[in-house]
Scaffold this motif. Sequence first.
Motif, short mmCIF file in Angstrom:
data_model
loop_
_atom_site.label_atom_id
_atom_site.label_comp_id
_atom_site.label_asym_id
_atom_site.label_seq_id
_atom_site.Cartn_x
_atom_site.Cartn_y
_atom_site.Cartn_z
N PRO A 202 0.83 -1.21 0.00
CA PRO A 202 0.00 0.00 0.00
C PRO A 202 0.86 1.27 0.00
O PRO A 202 1.91 1.32 0.65
N GLY A 203 0.41 2.26 -0.73
CA GLY A 203 1.15 3.52 -0.86
C GLY A 203 1.47 4.18 0.46
O GLY A 203 2.56 4.72 0.63
N ASP A 204 0.54 4.14 1.40
CA ASP A 204 0.80 4.76 2.70
C ASP A 204 1.97 4.09 3.41
O ASP A 204 2.77 4.75 4.06
N ASP A 205 2.07 2.77 3.27
CA ASP A 205 3.18 2.04 3.89
C ASP A 205 4.52 2.44 3.26
O ASP A 205 5.52 2.57 3.96
N LEU A 206 4.51 2.62 1.95
CA LEU A 206 5.74 3.02 1.27
C LEU A 206 6.18 4.42 1.71
O LEU A 206 7.37 4.67 1.92
N VAL A 207 5.22 5.31 1.84
CA VAL A 207 5.54 6.68 2.28
C VAL A 207 6.09 6.64 3.71
O VAL A 207 7.10 7.28 4.01
N THR A 208 5.46 5.87 4.57
CA THR A 208 5.93 5.76 5.95
C THR A 208 7.34 5.19 5.98
O THR A 208 8.21 5.71 6.71
N MET A 209 7.59 4.16 5.20
CA MET A 209 8.92 3.57 5.14
C MET A 209 9.93 4.58 4.61
O MET A 209 11.02 4.74 5.16
N GLY A 210 9.56 5.27 3.55
CA GLY A 210 10.47 6.26 2.97
C GLY A 210 10.80 7.38 3.93
O GLY A 210 11.96 7.78 4.05
N ARG A 211 9.81 7.86 4.62
CA ARG A 211 10.06 8.92 5.61
C ARG A 211 10.91 8.39 6.76
O ARG A 211 11.69 9.12 7.36
N GLY A 212 10.79 7.10 7.04
CA GLY A 212 11.63 6.48 8.07
C GLY A 212 13.09 6.50 7.67
O GLY A 212 13.97 6.77 8.51
N PHE A 213 13.38 6.25 6.40
CA PHE A 213 14.76 6.34 5.93
C PHE A 213 15.28 7.76 6.12
O PHE A 213 16.40 7.97 6.59
N CYS A 214 14.46 8.74 5.78
CA CYS A 214 14.86 10.14 5.95
C CYS A 214 15.11 10.47 7.42
O CYS A 214 16.08 11.15 7.75
N SER A 215 14.26 9.96 8.29
CA SER A 215 14.44 10.19 9.73
C SER A 215 15.75 9.59 10.22
O SER A 215 16.43 10.16 11.07
N MET A 216 16.09 8.42 9.67
CA MET A 216 17.36 7.80 10.06
C MET A 216 18.52 8.71 9.66
O MET A 216 19.45 8.93 10.45
N TYR A 217 18.47 9.24 8.44
CA TYR A 217 19.52 10.17 8.01
C TYR A 217 19.52 11.44 8.86
O TYR A 217 20.58 11.93 9.25
N ASP A 218 18.34 11.96 9.16
CA ASP A 218 18.24 13.16 10.00
C ASP A 218 18.88 12.91 11.36
O ASP A 218 19.43 13.83 11.97
N GLY A 219 18.80 11.67 11.83
CA GLY A 219 19.37 11.31 13.14
C GLY A 219 20.86 11.00 13.10
O GLY A 219 21.43 10.61 14.11
N GLY A 220 21.47 11.15 11.94
CA GLY A 220 22.92 10.96 11.84
C GLY A 220 23.36 9.70 11.14
O GLY A 220 24.56 9.44 11.02
N ALA A 221 22.42 8.89 10.67
CA ALA A 221 22.79 7.67 9.95
C ALA A 221 23.50 8.02 8.64
O ALA A 221 23.32 9.10 8.10
N VAL A 222 24.29 7.09 8.18
CA VAL A 222 24.93 7.19 6.87
C VAL A 222 24.48 5.99 6.04
O VAL A 222 23.78 5.10 6.54
N GLY A 223 24.88 5.97 4.79
CA GLY A 223 24.44 4.90 3.89
C GLY A 223 24.69 3.51 4.43
O GLY A 223 23.86 2.61 4.27
#
Length: 66
Positions: free
Chosen positions: A4-25
């Motif tokens: 479902p599209g909502d799940d993909l958006v949530t997952m995608g924003r989660g990746f961004c949050s990880m980067y915002d928190g200092g994660a790297v590739g």
Amino acid sequence: MDIPGDDLVTMGRGFCSMYDGGAVGADINEYVLEEGGVGFTVEELVAVHGAAVGAFCPRHIDKMGS
């Protein structure tokens, strides 16, 4: 990929949050490898990761290869 599209958006924003928190590739890659096979293939997670960073947090594109 039949997710479902909502799940993909949530997952995608989660990746961004990880980067915002200092994660790297490498951190994201580790997460993807751990979560692959748990509802998603590694290939699906990699595709969502790339699309999400490009769409939701392009400021982190430079971190994807680190």
